[in-house]
Write a protein that holds these residues in place. Structure first.
Motif, PDB file in Angstrom:
ATOM      1  N   ILE A 212     -48.723  -3.646  31.350  1.00 58.69           N
ATOM      2  CA  ILE A 212     -50.075  -3.608  30.788  1.00 58.69           C
ATOM      3  C   ILE A 212     -50.465  -2.167  30.459  1.00 58.69           C
ATOM      4  N   GLY A 213     -50.177  -1.262  31.388  1.00 57.43           N
ATOM      5  CA  GLY A 213     -50.488   0.145  31.144  1.00 57.43           C
ATOM      6  C   GLY A 213     -49.705   0.724  29.986  1.00 57.43           C
TER       7      GLY A 213
ATOM      8  N   GLY B  95     -52.603   0.466  27.408  1.00 57.54           N
ATOM      9  CA  GLY B  95     -53.349   1.534  28.064  1.00 57.54           C
ATOM     10  C   GLY B  95     -54.449   2.101  27.195  1.00 57.54           C
ATOM     11  N   ASN B  96     -54.151   2.334  25.929  1.00 60.26           N
ATOM     12  CA  ASN B  96     -55.155   2.892  25.016  1.00 60.26           C
ATOM     13  C   ASN B  96     -56.335   1.947  24.845  1.00 60.26           C
ATOM     14  N   VAL B  97     -56.044   0.646  24.767  1.00 59.19           N
ATOM     15  CA  VAL B  97     -57.112  -0.345  24.623  1.00 59.19           C
ATOM     16  C   VAL B  97     -58.008  -0.353  25.859  1.00 59.19           C
ATOM     17  N   LEU B  98     -57.385  -0.295  27.046  1.00 61.90           N
ATOM     18  CA  LEU B  98     -58.156  -0.283  28.285  1.00 61.90           C
ATOM     19  C   LEU B  98     -59.081   0.929  28.356  1.00 61.90           C
TER      20      LEU B  98
ATOM     21  N   CYS C  76     -50.321   0.852  39.349  1.00 60.31           N
ATOM     22  CA  CYS C  76     -49.207   0.453  38.488  1.00 60.31           C
ATOM     23  C   CYS C  76     -49.613   0.471  37.021  1.00 60.31           C
ATOM     24  N   ILE C  77     -50.857   0.089  36.731  1.00 55.10           N
ATOM     25  CA  ILE C  77     -51.363   0.235  35.362  1.00 55.10           C
ATOM     26  C   ILE C  77     -51.367   1.706  34.993  1.00 55.10           C
TER      27      ILE C  77
END
Length: 204
Positions: free
Chosen positions: A78-79, A83-86, A126-127
């Motif tokens: 996911i990261g 990551g950029n979206v989060l 972990c993300i």
């Protein structure tokens, strides 16, 4: 302490009796990719139920380890991918990302070992490893060790000590400073050993 433990057992045992290893796997796994859940509490109670013959101890340990490993891998992916979206959506704050980068950069594999024991960190580290583009090989090595430590302490430990809780609590209250000193020394020694190993690899 005993009252708290009894509450945890009474609250979680019905779920384990009804859903078995599935609820254990789910609770442990989702903690690896950002969702707060009582994974460690389920693991502790599962170990205690296994000690009484109500669950399979090999099943508890293997499912707990695999769920932690898989959940951490999902968090890493996911990261890496989103990551950029989060960050753009504000689901992970910029200051949180900076702290994760600094923590990962400083401790590396040791960060993964420590993360499962720190609330908040175990859901995000972990993300953060994915966002920080931690090398996959390094991540997998740390992620292989962290679930083993998790199930030994929170699964096997309670299973072995279930029938010794009362005497242990009495001993702890009588020798509290000694127990804290021993525990701190063990954790510090493990972290220092890992950091020294990492530095040797970097200078080799």
């Amino acid at each position: 302490m005993l009252d708290t433990l009894h509450h945890i057992i009474n609250d979680l045992s019905p779920y384990l009796h009804h859903y078995g290893l599935f609820i254990l796997a789910l609770a442990v796994a989702v903690e690896g990719f950002g969702i707060p859940a009582p994974g460690q509490s389920f693991l502790i109670v599962s170990g205690m139920l296994a000690a009484n013959g109500e669950m399979s101890l090999p099943g508890v340990l293997s499912v707990g380890a695999l769920a932690a490993f898989g959940g951490n891998c999902i968090g890493y992916l996911i990261g890496m991918k989103f990551g950029n979206v989060l960050l753009e959506k504000g689901w992970i704050k910029a200051e949180t990302e900076q702290k994760l980068h600094a923590f990962i950069g400083k401790y590396g594999i040791a960060a993964l070992l420590m993360s499962r024991f720190v609330e908040g960190l175990k859901q995000t580290l972990c993300i953060g490893c994915g966002i920080a583009k931690l090398p996959l090989r390094t991540f997998l090595l740390g992620n292989a060790l962290a679930p083993l430590v998790l199930v030994i302490i929170f699964g096997l430990g309670p299973a072995q000590l279930t029938h010794e809780v009362g005497p242990l609590v009495t001993f702890y209250h009588s020798h509290r400073m000694l127990m804290w000193g021993i525990g701190s020394a063990v954790v510090a020694t493990a972290v220092v050993a890992i950091l020294m190993w990492q530095r040797r690899r970097q200078t080799a």
